[in-house]
Design a protein around this motif. Structure first.
Motif, mmCIF file in Angstrom:
data_model
loop_
_atom_site.group_PDB
_atom_site.id
_atom_site.type_symbol
_atom_site.label_atom_id
_atom_site.label_comp_id
_atom_site.label_asym_id
_atom_site.label_seq_id
_atom_site.Cartn_x
_atom_site.Cartn_y
_atom_site.Cartn_z
ATOM 1 N N THR A 77 0.842 -1.187 0.000
ATOM 2 C CA THR A 77 0.000 0.000 0.000
ATOM 3 C C THR A 77 0.880 1.241 0.000
ATOM 4 O O THR A 77 1.826 1.342 0.786
ATOM 5 N N ASN A 78 0.543 2.170 -0.898
ATOM 6 C CA ASN A 78 1.218 3.467 -0.961
ATOM 7 C C ASN A 78 0.130 4.529 -1.012
ATOM 8 O O ASN A 78 -0.454 4.759 -2.070
ATOM 9 N N GLY A 79 -0.192 5.097 0.140
ATOM 10 C CA GLY A 79 -1.291 6.054 0.202
ATOM 11 C C GLY A 79 -2.593 5.355 -0.148
ATOM 12 O O GLY A 79 -2.964 4.369 0.487
ATOM 13 N N ASN A 107 1.859 3.920 -7.856
ATOM 14 C CA ASN A 107 1.991 5.362 -8.109
ATOM 15 C C ASN A 107 3.160 5.975 -7.354
ATOM 16 O O ASN A 107 3.070 7.091 -6.833
ATOM 17 N N ILE A 108 4.261 5.241 -7.256
ATOM 18 C CA ILE A 108 5.459 5.785 -6.612
ATOM 19 C C ILE A 108 6.143 6.681 -7.625
ATOM 20 O O ILE A 108 6.577 6.230 -8.679
ATOM 21 N N GLY A 109 6.200 7.952 -7.308
ATOM 22 C CA GLY A 109 6.775 8.924 -8.238
ATOM 23 C C GLY A 109 8.255 9.128 -7.972
ATOM 24 O O GLY A 109 9.052 8.197 -7.980
ATOM 25 N N GLU A 110 8.587 10.372 -7.694
ATOM 26 C CA GLU A 110 9.983 10.726 -7.437
ATOM 27 C C GLU A 110 10.484 10.041 -6.166
ATOM 28 O O GLU A 110 9.801 10.017 -5.149
ATOM 29 N N THR A 111 11.665 9.497 -6.270
ATOM 30 C CA THR A 111 12.268 8.829 -5.117
ATOM 31 C C THR A 111 13.742 9.190 -5.060
ATOM 32 O O THR A 111 14.296 9.756 -6.016
ATOM 33 N N GLY A 129 12.069 4.044 -1.817
ATOM 34 C CA GLY A 129 10.818 4.675 -1.423
ATOM 35 C C GLY A 129 10.330 4.084 -0.112
ATOM 36 O O GLY A 129 10.885 3.110 0.394
ATOM 37 N N VAL A 130 9.299 4.691 0.438
ATOM 38 C CA VAL A 130 8.699 4.204 1.678
ATOM 39 C C VAL A 130 7.213 3.974 1.416
ATOM 40 O O VAL A 130 6.501 4.896 1.016
ATOM 41 N N LEU A 131 6.783 2.729 1.635
ATOM 42 C CA LEU A 131 5.375 2.383 1.452
ATOM 43 C C LEU A 131 4.607 2.652 2.740
ATOM 44 O O LEU A 131 5.154 2.551 3.837
ATOM 45 N N THR A 132 3.331 2.946 2.591
ATOM 46 C CA THR A 132 2.474 3.155 3.747
ATOM 47 C C THR A 132 2.391 1.876 4.580
ATOM 48 O O THR A 132 2.472 1.916 5.801
ATOM 49 N N GLY A 137 -0.412 -12.084 4.839
ATOM 50 C CA GLY A 137 -1.357 -12.803 5.698
ATOM 51 C C GLY A 137 -1.803 -11.896 6.825
ATOM 52 O O GLY A 137 -2.234 -10.763 6.596
ATOM 53 N N PRO A 138 -1.649 -12.339 8.081
ATOM 54 C CA PRO A 138 -2.111 -11.530 9.209
ATOM 55 C C PRO A 138 -1.104 -10.484 9.683
ATOM 56 O O PRO A 138 -1.397 -9.685 10.556
ATOM 57 N N ILE A 139 0.089 -10.480 9.087
ATOM 58 C CA ILE A 139 1.160 -9.587 9.549
ATOM 59 C C ILE A 139 1.156 -8.295 8.736
ATOM 60 O O ILE A 139 1.226 -8.316 7.513
ATOM 61 N N ARG A 140 1.075 -7.183 9.450
ATOM 62 C CA ARG A 140 1.087 -5.859 8.811
ATOM 63 C C ARG A 140 2.252 -5.060 9.379
ATOM 64 O O ARG A 140 2.474 -5.061 10.588
ATOM 65 N N ARG A 141 2.933 -4.369 8.492
ATOM 66 C CA ARG A 141 4.013 -3.482 8.920
ATOM 67 C C ARG A 141 3.836 -2.143 8.211
ATOM 68 O O ARG A 141 3.703 -2.087 6.995
ATOM 69 N N ALA A 142 3.843 -1.077 8.991
ATOM 70 C CA ALA A 142 3.675 0.268 8.441
ATOM 71 C C ALA A 142 5.035 0.858 8.081
ATOM 72 O O ALA A 142 6.079 0.417 8.567
ATOM 73 N N ARG A 143 4.980 1.851 7.208
ATOM 74 C CA ARG A 143 6.173 2.619 6.799
ATOM 75 C C ARG A 143 7.333 1.687 6.453
ATOM 76 O O ARG A 143 8.361 1.694 7.122
#
Length: 184
Positions: A77-79, A107-111, A129-132, A137-143
């Protein structure tokens, strides 16, 4: 007047028979209570086992295994943009890697431009880049930091699932069932 079944017996025999009947009823009641307790215990054990199985299923992620390579379905996810990708599980990769095609879907633009070292000592030009969020599966990691590298078609699927995501997680890989099993 109603006649009791022991009325014809002498008083002491009648008392013995009535006591015997009371004991038999009490024993039958105890047996019934014991069977109910066993039934309840068996039902609770079955429910606990079913709960463990449900938990195990929630903590199990289907993967695609080709030889010794484990390809993991990852939601990136990116935004507002979100896409699915098949990333090669790579505990030797410090950072997760995605292809320019996956980056375009997000939609990853300038990096930032970076140089990354790869196996064999080669240094490649890449973008960072940094994804949101990344989810497996059940594991989520932000940034989640990712490196965008062009690669030869299909060598590593849509990229690599590296240690920035996997670090600190416990898991096993079941090669027969083709699952990644997360350990809480």
């Amino acid at each position: 007047m109603r006649k009791d079944k022991y009325d014809d017996l002498p008083e002491d025999e009648r008392a013995v028979m009535l006591e015997k009947e009371r004991n038999e009823r009490a024993a039958a009641k105890q047996q019934e209570e014991a069977e109910q307790a066993q039934s309840l215990q068996a039902r609770k054990a079955a429910e606990a086992k079913a709960a463990r199985e449900r938990q195990r299923a929630l903590l199990s992620t289907p993967v695609v295994i080709s030889g010794l390579q484990v390809f993991v379905p990852v939601t990136l996810t990116n935004g507002e943009a979100e896409t699915e990708a098949m990333l090669l599980l790579d505990t030797g990769a410090t950072t997760s890697v995605i292809t320019p095609e996956v980056a375009a879907r997000l939609n990853i633009g300038e990096t930032d431009n970076v140089r990354v070292g790869v196996v064999g000592g080669k240094v490649l030009k890449a973008r960072k880049g940094v994804l949101t969020q990344m989810r497996v599966g059940p594991i989520r990691r932000a940034r989640q930091e990712v490196v965008i590298i062009r690669q030869r078609a299909g060598i590593m699927g849509d990229g690599l699932l590296g240690m920035t995501f996997l670090g600190g997680l416990k898991y096993t890989i079941d090669f027969q069932k083709q699952t990644l099993n997360w350990i809480p």
